[in-house]
Every structure is written in structure tokens, then in C-alpha cells.
Design a protein around this motif. Sequence first.
Motif, short mmCIF file in Angstrom:
data_model
loop_
_atom_site.label_atom_id
_atom_site.label_comp_id
_atom_site.label_asym_id
_atom_site.label_seq_id
_atom_site.Cartn_x
_atom_site.Cartn_y
_atom_site.Cartn_z
N ARG A 196 0.85 -1.19 0.00
CA ARG A 196 0.00 0.00 0.00
C ARG A 196 0.89 1.26 0.00
N CYS A 197 1.97 1.23 0.78
CA CYS A 197 2.93 2.34 0.79
C CYS A 197 3.52 2.52 -0.60
N PHE A 198 3.94 1.40 -1.19
CA PHE A 198 4.58 1.47 -2.49
C PHE A 198 3.62 2.06 -3.53
N MET A 199 2.37 1.60 -3.49
CA MET A 199 1.38 2.08 -4.44
C MET A 199 1.23 3.59 -4.34
N PHE A 200 0.96 4.05 -3.12
CA PHE A 200 0.67 5.47 -2.99
C PHE A 200 1.92 6.31 -3.26
N ALA A 201 3.04 5.92 -2.69
CA ALA A 201 4.26 6.72 -2.84
C ALA A 201 4.68 6.78 -4.31
N TYR A 202 4.55 5.66 -5.03
CA TYR A 202 4.99 5.66 -6.43
C TYR A 202 4.04 6.50 -7.29
N LEU A 203 2.73 6.28 -7.13
CA LEU A 203 1.78 7.04 -7.95
C LEU A 203 1.84 8.53 -7.63
N GLU A 204 2.07 8.84 -6.35
CA GLU A 204 2.20 10.24 -5.95
C GLU A 204 3.44 10.86 -6.60
N HIS A 205 4.52 10.07 -6.64
CA HIS A 205 5.76 10.53 -7.27
C HIS A 205 5.52 10.83 -8.75
N ILE A 206 4.79 9.96 -9.44
CA ILE A 206 4.51 10.18 -10.86
C ILE A 206 3.60 11.39 -11.04
N LEU A 207 2.60 11.49 -10.16
CA LEU A 207 1.66 12.61 -10.24
C LEU A 207 2.40 13.94 -10.11
N GLU A 208 3.39 13.98 -9.21
CA GLU A 208 4.10 15.23 -8.95
C GLU A 208 5.20 15.50 -9.98
N SER A 209 5.88 14.43 -10.41
CA SER A 209 7.00 14.64 -11.34
C SER A 209 6.54 14.70 -12.79
N GLN A 210 5.38 14.07 -13.10
CA GLN A 210 4.90 13.98 -14.49
C GLN A 210 6.01 13.47 -15.41
N ASP A 211 6.73 12.48 -14.91
CA ASP A 211 7.90 11.95 -15.61
C ASP A 211 7.46 10.90 -16.64
N LYS A 212 7.32 11.36 -17.88
CA LYS A 212 6.81 10.49 -18.94
C LYS A 212 7.76 9.32 -19.21
N ALA A 213 9.05 9.61 -19.17
CA ALA A 213 10.04 8.57 -19.43
C ALA A 213 9.94 7.45 -18.41
N GLU A 214 9.74 7.85 -17.15
CA GLU A 214 9.62 6.86 -16.07
C GLU A 214 8.37 5.99 -16.28
N VAL A 215 7.29 6.62 -16.71
CA VAL A 215 6.05 5.87 -16.95
C VAL A 215 6.27 4.84 -18.06
N ASP A 216 6.91 5.27 -19.13
CA ASP A 216 7.19 4.34 -20.24
C ASP A 216 8.10 3.20 -19.77
N ARG A 217 9.08 3.56 -18.95
CA ARG A 217 10.02 2.56 -18.45
C ARG A 217 9.30 1.51 -17.62
N ILE A 218 8.45 1.97 -16.70
CA ILE A 218 7.80 1.00 -15.81
C ILE A 218 6.77 0.16 -16.59
N LYS A 219 6.17 0.77 -17.59
CA LYS A 219 5.22 0.01 -18.41
C LYS A 219 5.91 -1.18 -19.08
N ALA A 220 7.12 -0.91 -19.58
CA ALA A 220 7.88 -1.99 -20.23
C ALA A 220 8.17 -3.09 -19.21
N ASN A 221 8.50 -2.69 -17.99
CA ASN A 221 8.78 -3.69 -16.95
C ASN A 221 7.52 -4.49 -16.58
N VAL A 222 6.39 -3.77 -16.55
CA VAL A 222 5.12 -4.45 -16.23
C VAL A 222 4.81 -5.49 -17.31
N GLU A 223 5.07 -5.12 -18.54
CA GLU A 223 4.85 -6.05 -19.66
C GLU A 223 5.71 -7.30 -19.48
#
Lengths: 310, 310
Positions: free
Chosen positions: A107-134
Motif C-alpha cells: 500500500r505504501c509502495f502504491m501510494f508513494a509511487y503514484l504520488e511521485h509520478i503525479l508530482e514529477s509527471q515523468d513520462k520517461a519513467e512511466v514508459d520505463r515501468i510500463k515496459a517492466n510491467v509487460e
Amino acid sequence: MGNNEKVAVAEEEKKSVNEVVEVAIETSYVDNDDWATYRDDEVMQQHNAIQAEEAHKLPFVGDKEPLSALAAEYQSGSPIIQEKIKLLGQSFSAIRRTRGDGNCFFRCFMFAYLEHILESQDKAEVDRIKANVEQCKKTLQNLGYAEFTFEDFFALFLEQLESVMQGNETSISHDELLTRSRDQSVSDYVVMFFRFVTSGEVRRRAEFFEPFILGLSNMTVEKFCKASVEPMGEESDHVHITALSDALGVAIRVMYLDRSSCDTGSVSVNHHDFVPSISDSPNGTTNAVAAKPVMTLLYRPGHYDILYSK
Amino acid sequence: MAEEKYNMKNPAVKRILQEVKEMQSNPSDDYMSLPLEENIFEWQFAIAGPPDSEFEGGIYHGRIQLPAEYPFKPPSFMLLTPNGRFETQTKICLSISNYHPEHWQPSWSVRTALVALIAFMPTNPNGALGSLDYKKEERRKLAIKSREAAPTFGSSERQKLMDEIHQYMLTKAPPVPQLGAEQTSDEQATNQETDAVVHPQDGDDIAAGDEEPNPEADDRVVADVREVHVNANAGPLRVSFSAELSVSRRVPATGSSEQVQTQEVRVLQRSDDRLFTWAAVGLTLAIVVLLLKKFLRSSGVDVASIGGFK
């Protein structure tokens, strides 16, 4: 002797028993003494009652509180802890608690990570993690998981990831992220997604994780995943954190708040950085990693909360 | 399935519809399960009695209730066909069902649970709640009776679904093996005796396979056979088990499936061949010894001295 060989083959085959059935049969032997006097609905009821009680105390993810709230908790507690909280105060300003229901790390990981993305709007990071999820999806497929048993959880996480990126129809605010993290039908699904990812990673690299698991619980890798990773409410240990961090390529810092101290009497707060190992990436890519911790968690024996830097 | 009737945003509904689709596209010979059209959280199922057990040939109907929190909370199972192993219309105590909610995990499914249920049938109930410990003959009688028709239960829509499932299972389930208990044990004894006389070691092996005193080993065998049916491509596994374990158990097997019969015939032939081989070897040896003795005596050598030399 032909017959002996046959028997040996049969023995061999007996070992490859469907694991679910094996778990089921074993527990039916073990639990008869303890549970035979309870009906299943009574067990369920008690289970639900405990959960409701916990829910009353704290939502899945709490509000951001100043670090002084943590200090207040230990006002009459151990001087070592008080000293350490003071030290934490030098670099951290706030804490966000999570419910102690065994899913707190995820639960910590979920909120902290999504909050980090929400605040940083880091598109590269989103693409990177999507590849990992795949990649994690492929891992589970290779391990023989039926797709319909995990696809919903994956889809729901990716949906949240899309939502925290702004500029879409589905974009959400910070408040909405908090609301969703408290909504069981989102929060539990994302937790379960992490559990699948963790289990897949542990089993994919069974050889690497085996000694840690043996030291922790004296279970086989397979059993460990079935008993301590995949069921909801099972607490996380460093094996879970390492596996999740590696699988998603997200570095995590954990500050340890306990009563340990040096012999010299000087007090310092231990921390450990879980930096994803890049050498063992399944697709051989070495760039799919964010080495700098994107979140800091506070560990007190048996529980994780989120810390906010100054 | 009336998809528009349900909130497709509800993750439980989505998951359940996925499972229905999966169940329909990969039907099994050992079980069939479908939800009521009016309520997809209510399923009907039928399972085929596990082979090489007193349930073989039986068709056992039951109902499944999926909780609103599915797949986080386990489904509950209830049998409707009298079977001598589980009470009817009583929730079944399997660790895979909701008797032990803490063991359930979202990566399991209705299919997994049905496979486990079949594997549970021949296990020792150990006095667990909702379990029955009928004699084998009683269970066999119930197995024969179970084929006549689906039990009468619930609404006409439910009844229709049960009748459909029954028709499907009738085309898949092998007939109940027609052999009286006494006959079986007689045949068993003779067969083992023959084997023991001919070649003690082989006789032991077969007896060990047949009269396995360890109930757990027996469970495992059944579990294996089940697993084979799920992964239809692992066919040879089942064959080798029939060869090892049903050697003498089902010798007359007039009404049993052809596959098993061929196995038995082959095994019997094998032991017959062995008998002839050893008889021939024994005879040859005896003749040689006799001839040698006669030859030595006739040529005037002291037989006793040769004996001493040995």
C-alpha cells in the motif's frame, strides 16, 4: 528389473502433484484440530469483524501528518526511539501512515509511487515501468499462470498509472488519488498486482531467492510464494521488497526505527536502499532502472509507513 | 450471458465473466460448471467421481456461491447429490473453499477449486465438518444412483441448467465399474499369490502399489490423475498410473473403460509371460543338474567330492 524402474518412475510422478491440491490436503490435516469446532461462515465472520475494526482506526492510506505526530506516539517510550525520531526530523518533515493489515508495504509502495509520478509527471519513467510491467506479465505466463487470474489486476494498475499523468480525460487530482487508494476495489487490486509481480519475480529467480527464503521461513520457493506472497494480508519482508524493486526497477529507501544502538552510545538511524539489480533483467536491457530512491519508507518492526523529505 | 445486466466496472463481475468464457472454451471431461443466467454469482456444477475410487462413474452435482469480493474472498461449495463423502446442502470444508479463508488466493479459480474438490473425494474425512465416512459399497451404490438424473433443487431455471450439465457429464463420465467387493478381493488375492509364487520380488512390488497402507500416498495418486485431466497433454501420466496401480484392483472390470482394460490385459500378459519364463528356466536347470549327476555317476567320479569342492 523392469518393475522396479516402473515403480521409480511412478514415484517420480507422484512428486509432481498439483501444488494447489497439495497445499489443500496438507492444511486439511493440520487444521482439523484447531478449526474443526468452527464453521466456515463463523471463521469468515470473525475475519470480517477484525478487518472492520482495523478499518475504523485508519483508512488504507492515511493523511499526511507532521513528524511531530510520530514523536507524540513515543512520548513516554524508549529514549533511543525518541532520539532517533529527532534525527529523522533533520531530513524528514512528514509521515503518512498506512493500515496495519499485512498489506502495508504494498500500500505504501502504491501510494508513494503514484504520488511521485503525479508530482514529477515523468513520462520517461512511466514508459520505463510500463515496459517492466509487460515483462512481468510474460514472466507469469511463462510460469504457467492462467491469464484471466491476473490480467484484471495488471489492467487496474496501468489504469492508475495513466490517470496520474495529467492532460488526459481520465486524469485525476492528488485528492482523487488518495480517495482511490482508500477505495477497496482499487486499492486491493493494486496490492494484488504487486503481489503477482513479486511472486513472479521470486519464482523466476528462484535460485537467487532460495537461500534468503530458507533463512526466513524454511519453506521452498514455491511454498513461500503460495503462502507468504500471493495471499492478501501476508506481511512483506526484505525478500518481497527486493523482488518488487527488481521486477519494476524502482529503488526504495527504508529507514529503520527500532531500539538498536551502537556500543559507543551514539545513536543513528539505519537505512537500507533497495536498488534494483540490473544484471538479471529478463530481456537483457540494462537501462530500465531508476537507481535513485523514489520513495522513503519508515520501518518499525512489523509495519511500514511513508516518509516525506524536507 | 447478459453482460449489459451487470456493472462491467465491477471487477468481480469482469473476472467472473472471464471465468465463464474460459470454462466454456476449455471444457473438461471431469467437471462442468456454469452460472445461473439470472445471477452470475450463483453457479451450478457437476464433477465426475475420480477414477480408481468407489466414486468412479458417479456424477455429483453441487452449487457454488461467489462472494461480492471475489476473487479476494473464496467461493463456497455445496454438494446436492448424495455421495457418502460430503453431506449434501452443507458448505464443504476444503481449505481451498472458504472454510479456511486465509488460504484462498486470487490466482485460484472455480476450475482450480473443482479439481481440488475431485481430488478430495477419496481422502479420509478425519471427522471434518460436513464430511461423511460411508462404506465403499454404500458409496458405490450412490455412484450408480447418481447417474439416473440430476437432483431436484431450486428454481426451474436452475433445474434446467442442472439437467443440461447432467446430460453433458453423462456423455463424458465412464460407467460405474461393475464388480462386487468380494469378487475384487478374491481376484486380488489370487493374482498376488500367483505373482508371489512365481517371483516374490515382483509380487511385492505389485502388492505395494495396490495395498499402499499410507493414505497420503493414495491421495497423491488421485491428485496426480486429476492433474493429468486438467492438462490434457500430459496423457501418458495417467496411463502409467493405471498400469502400476490398477493391476489387480480391477481385474474383471467387465464394464470399465477400454483404455484401462487394455492396460490390465497387458499387465496380466506380462506376469503370465514371466511365469512361463521362470518355469522354463527352472525346468532346464533341474534337467541339467540331473543329467550332470547321472553323467558324473556313470563316469565313476565321486559326487560327494564335487559337492565338497563347491
